[in-house]
Design a protein around this motif. Structure first.
Motif, PDB file in Angstrom:
ATOM      1  N   HIS A 108       0.821  -1.202   0.000  1.00 14.08           N
ATOM      2  CA  HIS A 108       0.000   0.000   0.000  1.00 14.08           C
ATOM      3  C   HIS A 108       0.853   1.249   0.000  1.00 14.08           C
ATOM      4  O   HIS A 108       0.673   2.138  -0.813  1.00 14.08           O
ATOM      5  CB  HIS A 108      -0.905  -0.005   1.238  1.00 14.08           C
ATOM      6  N   ALA A 109       1.782   1.302   0.939  1.00 12.02           N
ATOM      7  CA  ALA A 109       2.661   2.463   0.996  1.00 12.02           C
ATOM      8  C   ALA A 109       3.549   2.445  -0.230  1.00 12.02           C
ATOM      9  O   ALA A 109       3.814   1.386  -0.798  1.00 12.02           O
ATOM     10  CB  ALA A 109       3.506   2.400   2.261  1.00 12.02           C
ATOM     11  N   ASP A 110       4.002   3.624  -0.638  1.00 11.93           N
ATOM     12  CA  ASP A 110       4.816   3.696  -1.829  1.00 11.93           C
ATOM     13  C   ASP A 110       6.181   3.059  -1.586  1.00 11.93           C
ATOM     14  O   ASP A 110       6.742   2.409  -2.445  1.00 11.93           O
ATOM     15  CB  ASP A 110       4.979   5.144  -2.266  1.00 11.93           C
ATOM     16  N   THR A 111       6.698   3.265  -0.384  1.00  9.19           N
ATOM     17  CA  THR A 111       7.938   2.591  -0.017  1.00  9.19           C
ATOM     18  C   THR A 111       7.665   1.782   1.237  1.00  9.19           C
ATOM     19  O   THR A 111       6.732   2.073   1.963  1.00  9.19           O
ATOM     20  CB  THR A 111       9.044   3.597   0.352  1.00  9.19           C
ATOM     21  N   ASP A 156      17.139   1.881  -0.172  1.00  7.91           N
ATOM     22  CA  ASP A 156      16.200   1.219  -1.082  1.00  7.91           C
ATOM     23  C   ASP A 156      16.366  -0.297  -1.045  1.00  7.91           C
ATOM     24  O   ASP A 156      15.391  -1.043  -1.039  1.00  7.91           O
ATOM     25  CB  ASP A 156      16.423   1.694  -2.528  1.00  7.91           C
ATOM     26  N   LEU A 157      17.627  -0.741  -1.056  1.00  4.29           N
ATOM     27  CA  LEU A 157      17.873  -2.187  -1.102  1.00  4.29           C
ATOM     28  C   LEU A 157      17.482  -2.843   0.223  1.00  4.29           C
ATOM     29  O   LEU A 157      16.963  -3.959   0.230  1.00  4.29           O
ATOM     30  CB  LEU A 157      19.338  -2.481  -1.445  1.00  4.29           C
ATOM     31  N   GLN A 207      13.970  -3.416  -0.033  1.00 10.33           N
ATOM     32  CA  GLN A 207      13.691  -4.608  -0.839  1.00 10.33           C
ATOM     33  C   GLN A 207      13.838  -5.874  -0.002  1.00 10.33           C
ATOM     34  O   GLN A 207      13.007  -6.774  -0.062  1.00 10.33           O
ATOM     35  CB  GLN A 207      14.659  -4.679  -2.022  1.00 10.33           C
ATOM     36  N   GLU A 261      10.931  -6.105   2.407  1.00 11.83           N
ATOM     37  CA  GLU A 261       9.683  -6.417   1.725  1.00 11.83           C
ATOM     38  C   GLU A 261       9.636  -7.882   1.307  1.00 11.83           C
ATOM     39  O   GLU A 261       8.629  -8.563   1.483  1.00 11.83           O
ATOM     40  CB  GLU A 261       9.599  -5.532   0.483  1.00 11.83           C
ATOM     41  N   ARG A 310      12.637  12.073  -4.673  1.00 16.10           N
ATOM     42  CA  ARG A 310      13.210  11.492  -3.449  1.00 16.10           C
ATOM     43  C   ARG A 310      14.696  11.190  -3.574  1.00 16.10           C
ATOM     44  O   ARG A 310      15.363  10.968  -2.562  1.00 16.10           O
ATOM     45  CB  ARG A 310      12.446  10.228  -3.049  1.00 16.10           C
ATOM     46  N   GLU A 331       2.689  12.547  -0.013  1.00 12.41           N
ATOM     47  CA  GLU A 331       2.850  11.498  -1.018  1.00 12.41           C
ATOM     48  C   GLU A 331       2.255  11.886  -2.368  1.00 12.41           C
ATOM     49  O   GLU A 331       2.867  11.656  -3.413  1.00 12.41           O
ATOM     50  CB  GLU A 331       2.194  10.222  -0.485  1.00 12.41           C
ATOM     51  N   ILE A 355      16.390  -0.385  -9.777  1.00 11.62           N
ATOM     52  CA  ILE A 355      16.956  -1.563  -9.112  1.00 11.62           C
ATOM     53  C   ILE A 355      16.948  -2.758 -10.070  1.00 11.62           C
ATOM     54  O   ILE A 355      17.923  -3.500 -10.168  1.00 11.62           O
ATOM     55  CB  ILE A 355      16.171  -1.899  -7.822  1.00 11.62           C
TER      56      ILE A 355
END
Lengths: 157, 197
Positions: free
Chosen positions: A18-21, A62-63, A66, A69, B103, B115, B150
């Motif tokens: 749901h969340a973008d990140t 970011d990784l 990942q 997640e 970002r 957002e 990525i």
């Protein structure tokens, strides 16, 4: 229990989807520990002497997201490592896999040690042989006489 | 036996040779495992018409370049004139992958950006930058969260991928494209790939 865990994992995944990140820290401390354990084994490509667990580089964050997640989606550590290798190459792994191209890396130190010890042993054996020179009978007699003379000196003094 | 004293010298020179070779390598250039593999699939919003998307399949049958860029990327400014000049030659289509426009910018505090504002902000910034610096891209697409980046193994911007008619990545250029790299490496490869059936 396994079903419960699976349900938890799926719920987390749904939330993350749901969340973008992904949230920066997973709510589940056990999961977060796994995330960090795996992240410590993955190299950050931006700051190459840090793992993605230690680095605050954008890509490392970011990784880590990942990793988090995918772990919460129920993928295994190996699967996630493969995912990273498929994108960034063996370089992301701090411990490179054993392959034809990495054989020298893995076996090099052992080969060097074996060769070094071998050379050392051969040289020592050779030196031992050389250090016992053969004396002929006359030389032996002379040596004995000298030694005895010394002994006598010693007792008289 | 006479030459025995030369052995340490020889070993030393060997070591110097290895170290010298090591110095000539660029540790920032990590070879991509994606070379000669099918490009990862993507579908992203276009910068010119964000309600429309561009996917990998839309580029099938063409030899094309995928150039990863962002307005906050300083090195992109360096390569930009090279790309603009290349686009005028109409030899190869260039698709711009706008990478984490908002970002990715270290000067923006993402906690202060709601957002729903990120996408419009990214579009405005990216369009503004192309207007002032020139637009070499046949189309630009928006990778807002860097996920496609990525998948392509992007770890620094700019990066450029050369993709063949079958959608296979054939070459990756890391860092800004220099006129020399374009002339000596990229354009010959483009010509060779175009000649492939």
């Amino acid at each position: 229990m396994r079903r419960f865990l699976l349900a938890c994992g799926l719920t987390l995944f749904a939330l993350a989807g749901h969340a973008d990140t992904a949230a920066p820290v997973a709510a589940d401390p056990v999961l977060e520990e796994r995330v960090m354990a795996l992240s410590h084994k993955l190299r950050c490509l931006v700051c190459q002497n840090q793992s993605i667990a230690e680095s605050d580089a954008d890509l490392a964050v970011d990784l880590r997201g990942q990793v988090r997640e995918q772990l919460s989606a129920g993928r295994s550590e190996d699967e996630i490592a493969d995912y990273m290798v498929a994108r960034y190459g063996d370089f992301v792994l701090y411990e490179p896999p054993m392959r034809a191209s990495t054989l020298l890396l893995w076996l090099g130190p052992i080969v060097l040690a074996v060769v070094g010890i071998g050379v050392l042993m051969i040289r020592l054996a050779r030196r031992n042989k050389e250090s016992a020179p053969a004396l002929d009978e006359a030389q032996r007699a002379r040596a004995r006489a000298l030694l005895e003379e010394n002994d006598n000196d010693g007792t008289q003094a | 036996m006479k030459a025995k004293f030369l052995v340490p010298l020889f070993l030393f020179l060997l070591l110097v040779g290895f170290l010298g070779f090591g110095l000539s390598l660029n540790p920032r250039e990590v070879p991509s495992p994606l070379i000669d593999k099918p490009a990862p699939d993507f579908t992203l919003a276009r910068l010119d018409t964000p309600e429309q998307t561009l996917g990998l399949s839309d580029m099938k049958g063409q030899v094309w370049l995928l150039n990863v860029w962002a307005s906050w990327c300083v090195a992109c400014r360096q390569e930009h004139p090279v790309l603009v000049a290349l686009s005028k030659r109409k030899e190869v289509p260039i698709v711009g992958l706008n990478y984490k426009e908002v970002r990715g910018d270290g000067t923006i505090d993402m906690r202060k950006v709601p957002e729903q504002n990120e996408l419009p902000m990214a579009i405005e910034r990216a369009r503004g930058w192309l207007q002032s610096h020139g637009d070499p891209y046949d189309v630009s697409i928006l990778d807002i969260n860097g996920r496609v980046g990525i998948d392509f193994g992007v770890y620094g911007v700019p990066e450029t991928f050369l993709i063949d008619k079958q959608g296979v990545i054939r070459y990756k250029h890391i860092g800004p494209i220099t006129p020399d790299a374009l002339r000596d490496t990229i354009l010959p490869k483009v010509a060779a790939l175009k000649a492939e059936s």
